[in-house]
Scaffold this active site. Structure first.
Site, short mmCIF file in Angstrom:
data_model
loop_
_atom_site.label_atom_id
_atom_site.label_comp_id
_atom_site.label_asym_id
_atom_site.label_seq_id
_atom_site.Cartn_x
_atom_site.Cartn_y
_atom_site.Cartn_z
N LEU A 171 0.80 -1.22 0.00
CA LEU A 171 0.00 0.00 0.00
C LEU A 171 0.83 1.27 0.00
O LEU A 171 0.33 2.34 -0.34
CB LEU A 171 -0.93 0.01 1.22
CG LEU A 171 -1.97 -1.11 1.28
CD1 LEU A 171 -2.72 -1.06 2.59
CD2 LEU A 171 -2.93 -1.00 0.11
N TYR A 176 11.91 4.34 5.69
CA TYR A 176 12.08 3.44 6.81
C TYR A 176 11.08 2.28 6.82
O TYR A 176 11.28 1.32 7.54
CB TYR A 176 11.91 4.20 8.14
CG TYR A 176 13.11 5.03 8.53
CD1 TYR A 176 14.07 4.52 9.40
CD2 TYR A 176 13.27 6.31 8.02
CE1 TYR A 176 15.17 5.29 9.76
CE2 TYR A 176 14.36 7.08 8.38
CZ TYR A 176 15.32 6.57 9.24
OH TYR A 176 16.40 7.32 9.60
N ALA A 177 10.00 2.39 6.08
CA ALA A 177 8.93 1.40 6.26
C ALA A 177 8.17 1.13 4.98
O ALA A 177 8.15 1.93 4.05
CB ALA A 177 7.98 1.88 7.35
N THR A 178 7.54 -0.04 4.98
CA THR A 178 6.62 -0.42 3.92
C THR A 178 5.32 -0.85 4.57
O THR A 178 5.33 -1.51 5.61
CB THR A 178 7.19 -1.60 3.09
OG1 THR A 178 8.48 -1.24 2.60
CG2 THR A 178 6.27 -1.93 1.93
N ASP A 286 -1.07 16.23 14.55
CA ASP A 286 -0.92 16.10 13.09
C ASP A 286 -2.27 15.74 12.47
O ASP A 286 -2.36 14.84 11.63
CB ASP A 286 0.13 15.03 12.76
CG ASP A 286 0.57 15.08 11.30
OD1 ASP A 286 0.40 16.15 10.66
OD2 ASP A 286 1.07 14.07 10.79
#
Length: 496
Positions: A171, A176-178, A286
């Site tokens: 997605l 740093y991330a998937t 945020d």
């Protein structure tokens, strides 16, 4: 003397015959001797006499789950004394009777017991044989559950293990991330898997650590649920509940025109989740449509707590993307670090306006431009409208024109007078003047939702009330791929 021997002989015959002791009110009947030498039950009004050795058993109430203590019967001689040798003389105190524990059949444990004790989803499917194993080791359900025992139990079920989840579609991906769409083998439900790589020297990003530490303690119907945490040598995977889309995608699918009743439901849920966070002393910091997730039922949930409690609000993410300024309050834009719960309320106002009009209220690309948009609609602040502003160095640097405030209703014609009043109370220059989330929920704008919506437990959805229903959107697209090119499924914080 003959009379006493006769009494002892009768008592010995009674014990050898194995006559049980009747229990009244859960206590054993006391056996005593009266003056005439006959054995019988003591009168409730009399003081109990010495009980016969080897016969008394500990009483246990009908609801007690503790193991029963049984005094071991000793063989008795014809004179009523034990046939076994005694280590004490007749003038010494007799040693206590030996005891042994009676083991009761293990208590049956249900799936509901486990779900309640371990705080598991109600629809979880436990591994085969797990119930039987717990039944044989049921003491963990008879005493307070330690953190270690809970961790072991969760691990045996399958939590904390990568093999418990099936990866489906990717997605999003950052530095740093998937993030993957996935499926849980325990529940068959869809999940969002945020896989954070740890091979960087600095380890896990602080936003991920902060998000984990906060979400594991936040339990609310309008806050995204963190289901699981999987830590390996190379990655930290956060398993979140999966929701269909975010508010931005919902707006896109509606052609930027949301039914005003649904606007009211979404805004109330946003305030409800935020009020809970603020009671827990947590600031989101945020808020934006992309961080508000919505499912098919219409439940809205706050997501992405990566900046919550941060010491400062960065201008860029870990993937070097610029953090949007559109929902940031003017006091923060001008350098204030006096963070309080009111920092979130400005963003609520901006999101409220965007839902009602279909367009962002203050779409600036730089701090200077963002403030310019704000002052052009709300008016350039003065010492009267914002005490101390003229001494702010940032404000003096920009030298803004003297704009006069415009009526918000003219910019959001679909709002009624109550809606415009609430929006005005949210969009105040000074944080201390903004309405709180708790008070905003009580605003007349929400009167049509009724009283019961204010009495729901934190973990209960507002849609549990039959009078609360999401209305059908006039132009809602059901496409899984909106025009923007993004998948119509939003997960927690795809930006790093």
């Amino acid at each position: 003397m003959d009379r006493m021997k006769k009494i002892k002989r009768q008592l010995s015959m009674t014990l050898r015959g194995g006559r049980g002791i009747d229990k009244t009110n859960g206590a054993p009947e006391q056996i005593g001797l009266d003056e005439s030498g006959g054995g019988g039950g003591s009168d409730p009004g009399e003081a109990p006499t010495r009980a016969a050795p080897g016969e008394l058993r500990s009483a246990r109430g009908p609801l007690s789950s503790a193991p029963e203590i049984v005094h071991e019967d000793l063989k008795m001689g014809s004179d009523g004394e034990s046939d076994q040798a005694s280590a004490t003389s007749s003038d010494e105190v007799q040693s206590p009777v030996r005891v042994r524990m009676r083991n009761h059949p293990p208590r049956k444990i249900s799936t509901e017991d486990i779900n309640k004790r371990l705080s598991l989803p109600a629809d979880i499917r436990l591994p085969e044989g797990y119930l039987e194993k717990l039944t044989l080791n049921s003491p963990i359900f008879d005493k307070p559950l330690s953190r270690r025992l809970r961790r072991v139990s969760l691990s045996e079920i399958g939590f904390g293990k990568l093999e418990t989840y099936i990866k489906l579609d990717k997605l999003g991906e950052g530095t740093y991330a998937t993030v993957y769409k996935g499926k849980s083998k325990l529940t068959d439900n869809l999940v969002a898997l945020k896989e954070i790589r740890l091979e960087h020297e600095e380890g896990a990003p602080c936003t991920a650590i902060r998000e984990v530490s906060l979400l594991k303690d936040l339990k609310h119907a309008n806050i995204v649920t963190l289901h699981d945490i999987i830590h390996t040598e190379k990655s930290l995977t956060l398993v979140f509940e999966y929701l269909d889309k975010d508010l931005k995608q919902y707006l896109d699918d509606c052609g930027n025109i949301i039914n005003m009743h649904n606007v009211k439901l979404f805004l109330f849920q946003l305030l409800r989740g935020l009020a809970y966070c603020h009671r827990q002393k947590v600031l989101h910091r945020d808020l934006k449509p992309q961080n508000l997730l919505i499912n098919e039922r219409g439940e809205l949930k706050l997501a992405d707590f990566g900046l919550a409690r941060a010491k400062s609000i960065p201008t860029k993410t870990y993937s070097n993307e610029v953090v949007t300024l559109w929902y940031r309050p003017p006091d923060i834009l001008l350098g204030s670090t006096d963070y309080s719960t009111q920092i979130d309320m400005w963003g609520v106002g901006c999101i409220f306006y965007e839902m009602a009009t279909g367009r962002p209220l203050f779409p600036g690309s730089t701090v200077e431009e963002q403030l310019h948009f704000i002052f052009r609609i709300l008016g350039t602040p003065t010492e009267e409208t914002w005490p101390g502003i003229l001494s702010n160095e940032e404000f003096k640097t920009y030298n803004y024109p003297k704009y006069r405030a415009e009526a918000l209703l003219s910019h959001a014609p679909r709002l009624d007078s109550d809606g415009a009043d609430l929006l005005t109370k949210l969009l105040q220059f000074e944080g201390r003047n903004r309405i709180s989330a708790e008070d905003a929920m009580k605003h007349p704008f929400f009167l049509s939702l009724g009283e019961r919506i204010h009495k729901l437990p934190d973990t209960t959805s507002i849609f549990a009330l039959k009078e609360i229903q999401l209305q059908k959107e006039a132009s809602l697209r059901s496409s899984s791929m909106p025009d923007s090119g993004r998948p119509a499924f939003r997960v927690v914080d795809t930006e790093f």
